[in-house]
Motif scaffolding. Structure first.
Motif, short mmCIF file in Angstrom:
data_model
loop_
_atom_site.label_atom_id
_atom_site.label_comp_id
_atom_site.label_asym_id
_atom_site.label_seq_id
_atom_site.Cartn_x
_atom_site.Cartn_y
_atom_site.Cartn_z
N THR A 67 0.83 -1.20 0.00
CA THR A 67 0.00 0.00 0.00
C THR A 67 0.86 1.25 0.00
OG1 THR A 67 -1.71 1.29 1.11
CG2 THR A 67 -0.26 -0.03 2.53
N PRO A 68 0.61 2.16 -0.95
CA PRO A 68 1.29 3.45 -0.94
C PRO A 68 0.43 4.56 -0.34
CG PRO A 68 0.28 3.12 -3.07
CD PRO A 68 -0.11 1.92 -2.21
N PHE A 69 -0.77 4.21 0.15
CA PHE A 69 -1.75 5.24 0.52
C PHE A 69 -2.66 4.75 1.63
CE2 PHE A 69 -5.89 7.32 -0.07
CZ PHE A 69 -5.54 8.66 -0.15
N SER A 70 -2.69 5.48 2.73
CA SER A 70 -3.63 5.21 3.82
C SER A 70 -4.89 6.04 3.58
CB SER A 70 -2.98 5.58 5.16
OG SER A 70 -3.84 5.28 6.23
N MET A 71 -6.05 5.40 3.60
CA MET A 71 -7.25 6.07 3.12
C MET A 71 -7.93 6.97 4.12
SD MET A 71 -8.98 3.36 0.47
CE MET A 71 -10.16 4.59 -0.07
N ASP A 72 -7.73 6.73 5.44
CA ASP A 72 -8.46 7.56 6.40
C ASP A 72 -8.03 7.24 7.82
OD1 ASP A 72 -9.72 4.98 6.14
OD2 ASP A 72 -11.42 5.73 7.27
N LEU A 73 -8.49 8.08 8.73
CA LEU A 73 -8.38 7.83 10.17
C LEU A 73 -9.78 7.70 10.75
CD1 LEU A 73 -5.75 10.58 11.15
CD2 LEU A 73 -5.29 8.21 10.47
N ASN A 74 -9.91 6.88 11.77
CA ASN A 74 -11.18 6.72 12.51
C ASN A 74 -12.27 6.15 11.59
OD1 ASN A 74 -9.74 8.04 14.61
ND2 ASN A 74 -10.25 10.01 13.69
N ALA A 103 -3.09 11.90 7.47
CA ALA A 103 -3.90 10.68 7.42
C ALA A 103 -3.54 9.76 6.26
CB ALA A 103 -5.38 11.06 7.33
N THR A 104 -3.08 10.33 5.15
CA THR A 104 -2.85 9.53 3.95
C THR A 104 -1.46 8.90 3.89
OG1 THR A 104 -2.26 11.55 2.76
CG2 THR A 104 -4.52 10.78 2.54
#
Length: 463
Positions: free
Chosen positions: A117-124, A358-359
């Motif tokens: 994964t190169p990208f975290s989509m969100d928090l919470n 976040a990302t």
């Protein structure tokens, strides 16, 4: 002329014009020198019907994918396993994934495959909901505010007497989560254990993947959209799921969300965008460009203090995306959250898509998920700290993210101070203190962290 041929002709014409005149266009042509054209233009992405798939929907609807020369089809998947299998077998080029899925696949827990994964989509974005019947038994154990409403956050201490009563009567206390390596599974387990309720161990080396060994509460898998109906049927007494399926229980009058994951772990990482490692190696320009589009979508979702959220909710309420009523989705996406019916509270960070970095795919986020896998037996034996770090670096790819972000900054489409300081960033967040049990998480010391928990496997433990 086919659609693909027309695109190729347009691409060649635009580039020739740009080179001849010195003129540049936003997105695609302007970054040509640094990024190159996408090697694969036509892509299919998968998702599950949850509001945190929003960056994919927004990148599509706002034209951010097309700005990168990407022509994307978006397709809802039946469940998380089908989605993961689609990425592994190439039916899907990428997907909205549970953060634990790429890690587990790369480790070989369940299906073995190299997913990154190169990208975290969100928090919470998640909550824990219980049935009305369980809530009536719980709330007598919860202190009240002056207005008579419960004091939050509500800890599982209030549920413990209820679970003990069911167990004494020989009734299994059943709860739902969405997948064995889901954030929801680990958040539900974390909350229960912090209240003295054992959620059970896994023993995959013995062929037991139920996760119910020594359990006080029995957790099992239910797909997110089916959670409310399963609760209403009485098959489960509570569940942990992402939105809008907690708020749906409130609207239907069948359950009460008692705690959000923001209250369990403030600003916890949630979903990621997953790709096969083979895809990123074969199509490096495409990978960076789709990451650029997703970053832009996340920025749009959070900009101007969430001013775009009503428009986002309208998009997500379409049947081809989440398909829940506008009001249900808006209840959490626009900065509020309704607990017991009529008890709506301000939670501006319930869904975070861009702020607080976040990302960015932090290694320490991956390490946290692995500590919980070890705590509950999915990782059956002790591993040295370096093993956790090495595995995190195989799966989380901040190098790809950094290239995408720097190109957006260079083009004036983003500001450097909106991202981590890439010159000094090591991929590990500072120690995090905001957990419901007040235990501090230091991603640099995974084994020491695992050993702090009263409930769970410790160093040297093997079931």
């Amino acid at each position: 002329m086919s659609q693909k041929t027309r695109r190729s002709f347009l691409k060649t014409s635009v580039l020739a014009c740009a080179l001849a005149t010195g003129f540049t266009l936003p997105g695609l042509a302007i970054a040509e020198d640094k990024l190159g054209w996408p090697e694969k233009e036509e892509l299919k992405f998968g998702f599950i019907k949850l509001t945190d798939m929003a960056p994919i929907a927004i990148a599509y609807e706002k034209g951010f994918f097309e700005d990168e020369g990407l022509y994307v089809t978006i397709e809802a998947q039946a469940n998380w396993k089908v989605l993961l299998d689609g990425v592994i077998d190439g039916r899907l080029d990428g997907a909205h994934m549970l953060a634990g899925q790429p890690i587990a696949a790369t480790m070989g827990y369940g299906t073995k495959a190299n997913i990154v994964t190169p990208f975290s989509m969100d928090l919470n974005g998640n909550g824990i909901t219980v049935s009305n019947k369980i809530w009536e038994q719980m709330k007598v154990n919860i202190p009240k505010q002056d207005d008579g409403k419960p004091v939050h956050p509500i800890k599982a201490d209030a549920l413990k007497p209820v679970v003990e009563k069911y167990n004494a009567e020989g009734k299994p206390f059943n709860m739902g989560m969405v997948f064995p390596v889901s954030t929801h599974n680990y958040e539900l387990r974390y909350w229960l254990a912090a209240g003295g309720i054992h959620p059970g161990f896994y023993a995959p080396h013995k062929g037991d993947t139920s996760g119910q060994i020594d359990a006080d509460a029995f957790l099992s898998v239910t797909p997110p959209p089916q959670m409310p109906a399963t609760l209403e049927a009485g098959t489960i007494y509570g569940y942990c799921v992402g939105e809008p399926w907690n708020q749906q229980a409130v609207f239907k009058g069948i359950g009460v969300p008692v705690v959000t994951d923001y209250e369990i772990w403030k600003n916890n990482p949630e979903k990621v965008f997953g790709l096969s490692e083979e895809f990123t190696q074969k199509y490096p320009n495409t990978t960076v460009r789709l990451t650029r589009a997703l970053i832009r979508a996340a920025m749009w979702l959070d900009e101007n203090n969430n001013a775009n959220r009503p428009e986002a909710v309208k998009i997500l309420s379409q049947s081809n995306y989440v398909g829940a009523d506008y009001d249900v989705i808006a209840n959490s996406m626009t900065g509020t959250f309704e607990y017991e019916k009529g008890d709506k509270r301000e939670v501006p960070d319930f869904n975070v898509f861009f702020r607080y970095n976040a990302t960015y795919p932090y290694y320490s986020d991956a390490v946290w998920y692995m500590t919980q896998m070890r705590r509950w037996g999915q990782i059956a034996e002790d591993k040295p700290d370096e093993w956790y770090f090495d595995m995190a670096k195989k799966v989380y790819r901040p190098d790809i993210y950094e290239r995408a972000a720097k190109s957006l900054i260079a083009e004036g489409m983003a500001k450097a101070d909106e991202f981590p300081n890439f010159a000094t960033e090591d991929g590990f967040r500072p120690p995090q203190k905001h957990f419901i049990d007040d235990i501090v998480y230091n991603g640099q010391k995974p084994n020491a962290y695992i050993d702090t928990f009263p409930i769970g496997l410790k160093s040297g433990d093997v079931l």
